[in-house]
Design an enzyme around this catalytic site. Sequence first.
Site, mmCIF file in Angstrom:
data_model
loop_
_atom_site.group_PDB
_atom_site.id
_atom_site.type_symbol
_atom_site.label_atom_id
_atom_site.label_comp_id
_atom_site.label_asym_id
_atom_site.label_seq_id
_atom_site.Cartn_x
_atom_site.Cartn_y
_atom_site.Cartn_z
ATOM 1 N N ASP A 72 0.812 -1.219 0.000
ATOM 2 C CA ASP A 72 0.000 0.000 0.000
ATOM 3 C C ASP A 72 0.846 1.271 0.000
ATOM 4 O O ASP A 72 0.468 2.269 -0.626
ATOM 5 C CB ASP A 72 -0.948 -0.009 1.202
ATOM 6 C CG ASP A 72 -2.095 -0.994 1.024
ATOM 7 O OD1 ASP A 72 -2.569 -1.141 -0.118
ATOM 8 O OD2 ASP A 72 -2.519 -1.610 2.013
ATOM 9 N N ASN A 140 -4.740 8.716 1.300
ATOM 10 C CA ASN A 140 -5.281 7.995 2.449
ATOM 11 C C ASN A 140 -5.742 8.944 3.553
ATOM 12 O O ASN A 140 -6.888 8.926 3.968
ATOM 13 C CB ASN A 140 -4.242 7.035 3.023
ATOM 14 C CG ASN A 140 -4.503 5.590 2.650
ATOM 15 O OD1 ASN A 140 -5.357 5.295 1.823
ATOM 16 N ND2 ASN A 140 -3.767 4.682 3.242
ATOM 17 N N ARG A 151 4.233 17.113 25.626
ATOM 18 C CA ARG A 151 2.961 16.802 26.272
ATOM 19 C C ARG A 151 1.897 16.356 25.274
ATOM 20 O O ARG A 151 2.065 16.494 24.059
ATOM 21 C CB ARG A 151 2.475 18.042 27.024
ATOM 22 C CG ARG A 151 3.268 18.320 28.294
ATOM 23 C CD ARG A 151 2.987 19.693 28.836
ATOM 24 N NE ARG A 151 3.524 20.729 27.964
ATOM 25 C CZ ARG A 151 3.649 22.004 28.317
ATOM 26 N NH1 ARG A 151 3.256 22.390 29.512
ATOM 27 N NH2 ARG A 151 4.151 22.890 27.478
ATOM 28 N N TYR A 183 -5.328 3.948 9.128
ATOM 29 C CA TYR A 183 -5.140 4.558 10.446
ATOM 30 C C TYR A 183 -6.484 4.808 11.131
ATOM 31 O O TYR A 183 -6.651 4.586 12.327
ATOM 32 C CB TYR A 183 -4.380 5.865 10.254
ATOM 33 C CG TYR A 183 -3.545 6.324 11.420
ATOM 34 C CD1 TYR A 183 -3.601 5.714 12.667
ATOM 35 C CD2 TYR A 183 -2.671 7.403 11.268
ATOM 36 C CE1 TYR A 183 -2.838 6.150 13.719
ATOM 37 C CE2 TYR A 183 -1.888 7.848 12.322
ATOM 38 C CZ TYR A 183 -1.983 7.225 13.546
ATOM 39 O OH TYR A 183 -1.214 7.665 14.588
#
Length: 283
Positions: A72, A140, A151, A183
Site C-alpha cells: 500500500d 489515504n 505533552r 489509520y
Amino acid sequence: MKARTATVITHMRPQALAEPLRRVEAAAAAAGVTLRFGPEETRRHGIVERENVITDADLDPEVDLCVVLGGDGTILRALRLHARTGVPVFAVNYGDVGFLATVEPADMEDGLARAFAGDFEAMRLPAVVLGDGQEWAGVNDVSFHRKPGLRVADLAYAVGEDEVGRVRCDGLVVSTPAGSTGYNLANGGPVMAWGVEGFVVSFVAPHSLTARTLVVAPNDTMTVHNRSREDPADVTVDGRPVCELPAGEALTVRFADDHTVLAQMPGASFYHRLRETFGRLAS
C-alpha cells in the site's frame, strides 16, 4: 483503450522483485507495450535499456498505465505521482496488506494482459487536501500528532465557522474513504465504502470519554487548531512528515474529488476487497 506505454514503480526490496520484473517485461513485450523506468528504479534493479524498455525516464503524465509491484505504501506513492493526470495505477500486491492492490502475484500474467489491453475498470479516488497556499494532498489521510517527548496534544476542530470539539489526545486523523480502512480503522473509526463522498475524523488515544468520530460532508472545509500554548504538533500526509503546526496556529483540510485513478479488475467490488483482505489478515 490498449496501452502503448507504462511506467513501472516498485517497493524498496529489489532482491524480491527480480523474477516478478521479468514477468512484467514478458507481459509487456507480448502486448507491444514500452516500459519506462525512472532513474531510481533503473539503479535499484540494474535495468538495461533495450527494445520496449526505457531507462532513466522522466515521469510522463501522458503514459497509458502505471504498473506497481509493492504494497500500500508504494501504491500510494504511485497514486500521488500520477495525481490529476488520469493515469490508472495497476498494482500487484508485493506488500504485507495490499488493500489497494489490483491483483495478487499468482494472477499477475492474466491481470497484466487484461490491463495492457485496456480491460479494467478505472476507480476514481478522492484526496484530502491540507493547507492554504502551500498544499499537500493525502490519498489515504492527513494526521496531526503530539511530538515525541512533549505533552499530549491539545487539538480543536471546526467545520466552517463552527467549532465541533476540542480534544486532548495523541493525534487526530482525517481520512478519505480509501484511507478509512487504515489509520482511521485502527482508531476505531468507521469504514467508508469507496464512492462515498466526504471524509472522516478520528482520534489517536483521546483523553476523553466523549470524543467521537465525525464524517464530514464533501463541500465542507475543516480547520484543525493547535490549542497548545507552547508545543507544536507534527503533521503527516499518507504517513510522510510534511510540516509542523505551531502552538496557536491552524490548518485547513478539504475534500478533493477525482484526484487519482486506481485500476480494478472488472466485477471487483470494495466489499469483496474488504472481506478478502481483512478476512485473510485475521486467519
